[in-house]
Design an enzyme around this catalytic site. Sequence first.
Site, mmCIF file in Angstrom:
data_model
loop_
_atom_site.group_PDB
_atom_site.id
_atom_site.type_symbol
_atom_site.label_atom_id
_atom_site.label_comp_id
_atom_site.label_asym_id
_atom_site.label_seq_id
_atom_site.Cartn_x
_atom_site.Cartn_y
_atom_site.Cartn_z
ATOM 1 N N SER A 50 0.871 -1.176 0.000
ATOM 2 C CA SER A 50 0.000 0.000 0.000
ATOM 3 C C SER A 50 0.905 1.222 0.000
ATOM 4 O O SER A 50 1.871 1.285 0.769
ATOM 5 C CB SER A 50 -0.898 0.027 1.239
ATOM 6 N N ALA A 52 0.141 3.853 1.237
ATOM 7 C CA ALA A 52 -0.122 4.530 2.501
ATOM 8 C C ALA A 52 0.616 3.903 3.673
ATOM 9 O O ALA A 52 0.494 4.379 4.796
ATOM 10 C CB ALA A 52 -1.632 4.514 2.790
ATOM 11 N N CYS A 53 1.383 2.856 3.414
ATOM 12 C CA CYS A 53 2.048 2.129 4.498
ATOM 13 C C CYS A 53 3.567 2.313 4.440
ATOM 14 O O CYS A 53 4.208 1.936 3.457
ATOM 15 C CB CYS A 53 1.721 0.644 4.406
ATOM 16 N N PRO A 54 4.169 2.880 5.484
ATOM 17 C CA PRO A 54 5.625 3.069 5.482
ATOM 18 C C PRO A 54 6.404 1.765 5.493
ATOM 19 O O PRO A 54 7.542 1.719 5.021
ATOM 20 C CB PRO A 54 5.880 3.884 6.759
ATOM 21 N N HIS A 57 6.629 0.735 1.900
ATOM 22 C CA HIS A 57 7.508 1.615 1.123
ATOM 23 C C HIS A 57 8.905 1.037 1.004
ATOM 24 O O HIS A 57 9.521 1.074 -0.069
ATOM 25 C CB HIS A 57 7.601 2.994 1.782
#
Length: 200
Positions: A50, A52-54, A57
């Site tokens: 995602s 939105a997910c660190p 990343h």
Amino acid sequence: MDKAPDSITNWADKKTGAFNRLPSKFRNFISKEPGAEFPAEKGRYHLYVSYACPWAHRTLIVRKLKGLDDIIPYTSVHWEMLEKGWRFAKPDEKLPGDNVTPDPIHKDVTHLRDIYFKVNPDYEGRFTVPLLFDVKQGKIVSNESSEIIRMFNDQFDDLLPEKYKKVDLYPKHLREEIEAVNEWTYNDINNGVYKAGFAQ
């Protein structure tokens, strides 16, 4: 049987209100060694993330730095996480970002949780990204980002051109320092996002 909690977004401790991160459930490892259960092969694995997910990343960053674009494809879920957790984009949704699409591997799923239940119908944990999936065996390799990036760092080296093979993001002489930096990054930055977002 679906044993998931009533709301996957309810991650706070009921007594203190603090966010409580549980350990990852799938901790297998891809290996270039002969006879490995999860051998390093081109196109065998699919990465779910995602934007939105660190935690996700860093798997995308290592995938890019190691030149694994053609070896490990990926799909990003929709950034919206509601009661059933991360969902995939619908066929008619045109969303920004690369590979924000329906699941190309499992045509019948709408949420990431569906993959977890396909692998283990009695799964009781959280439906987290990143998720590294073995397409050939229909198994989850890992949902632990720190271990996924270690696999990406060296287990696919025999499949890579020299310029990527020589990229070592976890050199032995720096590992102690890397782990020290990772400790505060984990607690104060990456996990800090969740501490703030899910605390009650």
